[in-house]
Design an enzyme around this catalytic site. Structure first.
Site, PDB file in Angstrom:
ATOM      1  N   ASP A  31       0.855  -1.185   0.000  1.00 30.24           N
ATOM      2  CA  ASP A  31       0.000   0.000   0.000  1.00 30.24           C
ATOM      3  C   ASP A  31       0.894   1.240   0.000  1.00 30.24           C
ATOM      4  OD1 ASP A  31      -3.213   0.537   1.005  1.00 30.24           O
ATOM      5  OD2 ASP A  31      -1.789   2.207   1.060  1.00 30.24           O
ATOM      6  N   ILE A  32       0.532   2.221  -0.820  1.00 36.14           N
ATOM      7  CA  ILE A  32       1.330   3.431  -0.969  1.00 36.14           C
ATOM      8  C   ILE A  32       1.296   4.297   0.305  1.00 36.14           C
ATOM      9  CG2 ILE A  32      -0.407   5.020  -1.897  1.00 36.14           C
ATOM     10  CD1 ILE A  32       1.555   5.667  -4.171  1.00 36.14           C
ATOM     11  N   ASN A  88     -12.796  -3.031   2.414  1.00 41.41           N
ATOM     12  CA  ASN A  88     -13.677  -1.878   2.571  1.00 41.41           C
ATOM     13  C   ASN A  88     -14.700  -1.959   1.438  1.00 41.41           C
ATOM     14  OD1 ASN A  88     -12.235  -0.844   4.764  1.00 41.41           O
ATOM     15  ND2 ASN A  88     -10.793   0.223   3.434  1.00 41.41           N
ATOM     16  N   HIS A 101     -10.055  -5.234  -3.646  1.00 41.99           N
ATOM     17  CA  HIS A 101      -8.744  -5.520  -3.053  1.00 41.99           C
ATOM     18  C   HIS A 101      -8.924  -5.914  -1.600  1.00 41.99           C
ATOM     19  CE1 HIS A 101      -9.615  -1.222  -2.681  1.00 41.99           C
ATOM     20  NE2 HIS A 101      -9.018  -1.285  -1.503  1.00 41.99           N
ATOM     21  N   HIS A 103      -7.047  -6.001   2.047  1.00 35.77           N
ATOM     22  CA  HIS A 103      -5.940  -5.421   2.816  1.00 35.77           C
ATOM     23  C   HIS A 103      -5.377  -6.492   3.760  1.00 35.77           C
ATOM     24  CE1 HIS A 103      -6.794  -0.983   2.149  1.00 35.77           C
ATOM     25  NE2 HIS A 103      -7.966  -1.483   1.826  1.00 35.77           N
TER      26      HIS A 103
HETATM   27  P1  5GP Z   1      -9.590   1.345   0.051  1.00 36.26           P
HETATM   28  O1  5GP Z   1      -9.848   2.466   1.009  1.00 36.26           O
HETATM   29  O2  5GP Z   1     -10.189   1.591  -1.309  1.00 36.26           O
HETATM   30  O3  5GP Z   1      -9.979   0.000   0.621  1.00 36.26           O
HETATM   31  O4  5GP Z   1      -8.033   1.240  -0.081  1.00 36.26           O
HETATM   32  C1  5GP Z   1      -7.311   1.674  -1.190  1.00 36.26           C
HETATM   33  C2  5GP Z   1      -5.877   1.634  -0.764  1.00 36.26           C
HETATM   34  O5  5GP Z   1      -5.087   1.740  -1.932  1.00 36.26           O
HETATM   35  C3  5GP Z   1      -5.462   2.778   0.166  1.00 36.26           C
HETATM   36  O6  5GP Z   1      -4.962   2.240   1.374  1.00 36.26           O
HETATM   37  C4  5GP Z   1      -4.415   3.539  -0.633  1.00 36.26           C
HETATM   38  O7  5GP Z   1      -3.353   3.992   0.170  1.00 36.26           O
HETATM   39  C5  5GP Z   1      -3.947   2.532  -1.664  1.00 36.26           C
HETATM   40  N1  5GP Z   1      -3.554   3.098  -2.935  1.00 36.26           N
HETATM   41  C6  5GP Z   1      -4.254   4.015  -3.672  1.00 36.26           C
HETATM   42  N2  5GP Z   1      -3.618   4.298  -4.818  1.00 36.26           N
HETATM   43  C7  5GP Z   1      -2.499   3.533  -4.832  1.00 36.26           C
HETATM   44  C8  5GP Z   1      -1.432   3.376  -5.762  1.00 36.26           C
HETATM   45  O8  5GP Z   1      -1.375   3.998  -6.831  1.00 36.26           O
HETATM   46  N3  5GP Z   1      -0.447   2.504  -5.430  1.00 36.26           N
HETATM   47  C9  5GP Z   1      -0.456   1.790  -4.275  1.00 36.26           C
HETATM   48  N4  5GP Z   1       0.570   0.973  -4.050  1.00 36.26           N
HETATM   49  N5  5GP Z   1      -1.445   1.913  -3.359  1.00 36.26           N
HETATM   50  C10 5GP Z   1      -2.461   2.763  -3.638  1.00 36.26           C
END
Ligand code: 5GP
Ligand code: ZN
Length: 108
Positions: A31-32, A88, A101, A103
């Protein structure tokens, strides 16, 4: 592949994202914006918007996501200390990337 989807771009290799694991079904990358010492994302190659959009045909994908997450936890040496796996779902559930995705967080 959905043109405006960030995770479709990543799984297609259109970004510089490093994969910690890849097979025909999914990829795993960091995760970024990590919320834990270990924060990985297990991402199917197929574009599925969220858990709400899963069909019968996607059963094997979800099952594989979970078992690969378990394997990645072992690789990262956090199996016995413990970890969380979560999805999520939609905006109210904190989803910001609308490509399924899982986590994997741990290592505290
Ligand atoms: P969500 O809140 O949709 O479940 O989580 C999306 C996750 O993707 C977040 O924790 C966010 O930091 C991560 N994320 C978003 N864009 C990118 C990206 O371009 N690269 C990576 N490695 N992680 C990302
Ligand atoms: Zn996508």
């Amino acid at each position: 592949m959905k043109d405006d989807c960030q995770f479709c771009k990543i799984v297609n290799g259109d970004t510089s994202t490093q994969f910690l694991y890849e097979n025909d079904t999914l990829v795993v990358f960091k995760d970024i914006n990590p919320h834990a010492p270990v924060h990985l994302l297990i991402v199917p190659k197929k574009h599925i918007r969220s858990i709400n959009d899963l069909t019968q045909d996607d059963k094997n994908i979800v099952s594989e996501m979970i078992t690969i997450a378990r394997d990645m936890a072992k690789k990262e040496s956090i199996s016995s200390s413990g970890y969380k796996l979560f999805f999520n779902v939609e905006r109210g559930g904190g989803q910001i990337i609308f490509h399924l995705h899982l986590h994997l967080v741990g290592g505290w």
